[in-house]
Write a protein that holds these residues in place. Sequence first.
Motif, PDB file in Angstrom:
ATOM      1  N   THR A   1      15.630 -10.873 -38.275  1.00 22.53           N
ATOM      2  CA  THR A   1      16.402 -10.545 -37.068  1.00 22.53           C
ATOM      3  C   THR A   1      15.915  -9.233 -36.452  1.00 22.53           C
ATOM      4  O   THR A   1      15.772  -9.123 -35.225  1.00 22.53           O
ATOM      5  CB  THR A   1      17.900 -10.423 -37.415  1.00 22.53           C
ATOM      6  OG1 THR A   1      18.341 -11.676 -37.950  1.00 22.53           O
ATOM      7  CG2 THR A   1      18.720 -10.078 -36.187  1.00 22.53           C
ATOM      8  N   LYS A   2      15.625  -8.249 -37.293  1.00 18.89           N
ATOM      9  CA  LYS A   2      15.155  -6.956 -36.795  1.00 18.89           C
ATOM     10  C   LYS A   2      13.731  -7.048 -36.252  1.00 18.89           C
ATOM     11  O   LYS A   2      13.385  -6.383 -35.277  1.00 18.89           O
ATOM     12  CB  LYS A   2      15.249  -5.915 -37.911  1.00 18.89           C
ATOM     13  CG  LYS A   2      16.693  -5.643 -38.318  1.00 18.89           C
ATOM     14  CD  LYS A   2      16.783  -4.733 -39.525  1.00 18.89           C
ATOM     15  CE  LYS A   2      18.243  -4.494 -39.908  1.00 18.89           C
ATOM     16  NZ  LYS A   2      18.385  -3.722 -41.161  1.00 18.89           N
ATOM     17  N   VAL A   3      12.910  -7.888 -36.878  1.00 15.86           N
ATOM     18  CA  VAL A   3      11.537  -8.070 -36.398  1.00 15.86           C
ATOM     19  C   VAL A   3      11.535  -8.658 -34.985  1.00 15.86           C
ATOM     20  O   VAL A   3      10.743  -8.256 -34.128  1.00 15.86           O
ATOM     21  CB  VAL A   3      10.759  -8.986 -37.374  1.00 15.86           C
ATOM     22  CG1 VAL A   3       9.429  -9.440 -36.759  1.00 15.86           C
ATOM     23  CG2 VAL A   3      10.495  -8.257 -38.684  1.00 15.86           C
ATOM     24  N   ARG A   4      12.440  -9.585 -34.721  1.00 21.10           N
ATOM     25  CA  ARG A   4      12.518 -10.175 -33.375  1.00 21.10           C
ATOM     26  C   ARG A   4      12.826  -9.107 -32.330  1.00 21.10           C
ATOM     27  O   ARG A   4      12.285  -9.127 -31.222  1.00 21.10           O
ATOM     28  CB  ARG A   4      13.616 -11.241 -33.338  1.00 21.10           C
ATOM     29  CG  ARG A   4      13.269 -12.506 -34.059  1.00 21.10           C
ATOM     30  CD  ARG A   4      14.413 -13.490 -33.934  1.00 21.10           C
ATOM     31  NE  ARG A   4      14.559 -14.262 -35.141  1.00 21.10           N
ATOM     32  CZ  ARG A   4      15.652 -14.886 -35.518  1.00 21.10           C
ATOM     33  NH1 ARG A   4      16.727 -14.834 -34.772  1.00 21.10           N
ATOM     34  NH2 ARG A   4      15.680 -15.582 -36.634  1.00 21.10           N
ATOM     35  N   GLU A   5      13.683  -8.167 -32.659  1.00 13.95           N
ATOM     36  CA  GLU A   5      14.016  -7.099 -31.712  1.00 13.95           C
ATOM     37  C   GLU A   5      12.800  -6.218 -31.453  1.00 13.95           C
ATOM     38  O   GLU A   5      12.568  -5.782 -30.327  1.00 13.95           O
ATOM     39  CB  GLU A   5      15.175  -6.257 -32.269  1.00 13.95           C
ATOM     40  CG  GLU A   5      16.502  -6.988 -32.296  1.00 13.95           C
ATOM     41  CD  GLU A   5      16.928  -7.444 -30.903  1.00 13.95           C
ATOM     42  OE1 GLU A   5      16.839  -6.638 -29.952  1.00 13.95           O
ATOM     43  OE2 GLU A   5      17.323  -8.620 -30.780  1.00 13.95           O
ATOM     44  N   VAL A   6      12.015  -5.959 -32.502  1.00 13.79           N
ATOM     45  CA  VAL A   6      10.803  -5.151 -32.323  1.00 13.79           C
ATOM     46  C   VAL A   6       9.824  -5.865 -31.387  1.00 13.79           C
ATOM     47  O   VAL A   6       9.225  -5.249 -30.499  1.00 13.79           O
ATOM     48  CB  VAL A   6      10.130  -4.874 -33.687  1.00 13.79           C
ATOM     49  CG1 VAL A   6       8.781  -4.184 -33.492  1.00 13.79           C
ATOM     50  CG2 VAL A   6      11.038  -4.003 -34.556  1.00 13.79           C
ATOM     51  N   ILE A   7       9.669  -7.168 -31.565  1.00 13.33           N
ATOM     52  CA  ILE A   7       8.728  -7.929 -30.725  1.00 13.33           C
ATOM     53  C   ILE A   7       9.144  -7.869 -29.257  1.00 13.33           C
ATOM     54  O   ILE A   7       8.301  -7.739 -28.363  1.00 13.33           O
ATOM     55  CB  ILE A   7       8.649  -9.396 -31.213  1.00 13.33           C
ATOM     56  CG1 ILE A   7       8.021  -9.446 -32.604  1.00 13.33           C
ATOM     57  CG2 ILE A   7       7.839 -10.248 -30.231  1.00 13.33           C
ATOM     58  CD1 ILE A   7       8.100 -10.801 -33.271  1.00 13.33           C
ATOM     59  N   LYS A   8      10.436  -7.927 -28.982  1.00  9.19           N
ATOM     60  CA  LYS A   8      10.908  -7.839 -27.592  1.00  9.19           C
ATOM     61  C   LYS A   8      10.455  -6.541 -26.939  1.00  9.19           C
ATOM     62  O   LYS A   8      10.224  -6.488 -25.728  1.00  9.19           O
ATOM     63  CB  LYS A   8      12.442  -7.903 -27.563  1.00  9.19           C
ATOM     64  CG  LYS A   8      13.020  -9.273 -27.824  1.00  9.19           C
ATOM     65  CD  LYS A   8      14.547  -9.204 -27.753  1.00  9.19           C
ATOM     66  CE  LYS A   8      15.177 -10.555 -28.091  1.00  9.19           C
ATOM     67  NZ  LYS A   8      16.664 -10.461 -28.096  1.00  9.19           N
ATOM     68  N   GLY A   9      10.337  -5.488 -27.738  1.00  5.84           N
ATOM     69  CA  GLY A   9       9.994  -4.174 -27.188  1.00  5.84           C
ATOM     70  C   GLY A   9       8.515  -3.871 -27.133  1.00  5.84           C
ATOM     71  O   GLY A   9       8.123  -2.782 -26.675  1.00  5.84           O
TER      72      GLY A   9
END
Length: 373
Positions: A363-371
């Motif tokens: 879940t946290k990795v997905r947020e990093v990819i968005k940024g």
Amino acid sequence: MKLQRKNRLRALCIGAVAVSGALALTACGSDDSGTETDPSASAQAEGIECGDAEGQLLASGSSAQKNAIDAWRKNFAAACKVQLNYNPKGSGAGITDFLQGSTAFAGSDSALKDDEIKQSSKVCKDSQAIDLPMVGGPIAVGYNVPGVDNLILDAATLADIFNDKIKTWDDKAIAKLNPGVKLPSTKIQAFHRSDESGTTDNFTKYLKAAAPANWPYEPEKAWQAKGGQAASGSSGLAQAVKQTEGAITYFELSYAGTEVKTVDLKTDAKEPVKATIDNATKAISEAKRVGKGNDYSLELNYKPTAEGAYPITLVTYEIACEKGNKAETLPTTKAFLSYIASEKGQALLKEKGYAPIPAEINTKVREVIKGLS
């Protein structure tokens, strides 16, 4: 329409060759299957968000994650009409390509070292590269000993086998772990990777952590021990063990298929542990995050006591720039990484013999990819 799309991709490929040289030439010439229409891929493509993805994406690195990449890119190509060329030349070579600016991202079974992160500022302008855990899985120890269908080994015995100290299959150390099993006097043929490999790095990390008295070498992508024979890539090792009586080697589990028998591992738990996806997931769940900021590199526990936790497990990463990605590949890189980190992309892993990344980390990795920018 299909002809027009092929012509467009061919033109993009020629352009990429002009920009990226030999790597692009190899990728374009070797594989364009990712754009072919595949009925099963079309069904899997539903719901994939393409954004502004277009054209071609070049990547290289880990051969351990190749089977996952192959499945993902077919679905992604069916949804987004994008050609991903991934060259499974090994984690070390993949990182080198990325740091030279030849690829949009690298696949690696080992997280970046401090000097590699520092070097990445040259291609990630005003920023650095980060590790995004994307695929998990057990490193299986495959063997070819006719008549021995179940084999149990521990870290110390494995270290002595791969360090050329145990030379035959009826050695007393192996016999002690396998009471009642008729072991032959066949010479042991140990195979290791000839190329720099994250799988080798992870396998030797396990040997060093779990049997330090038996494995005197520091973990490295390049094989350090003397003796044994070498083969290129996980597929090369799998082929070698199939063809050689008395052979033993290591590779990501999906390369074992149905033809290669794998070792059950004796740990500090009561029962020996099989190399399975679920048992690898148990081990990854005990991993500790050691990356800083938006880097999500993980540290595994190689001496678990939990029942069913298989410790020779690797987490393989996609490595990309946190900022400073090339404008022409950024939308496609973000769309592809977002897909493979999604619930849909992770769900595909079990079908291909891999372990999904635990949901809390993913879940946290997905947020990093968005940024990524």
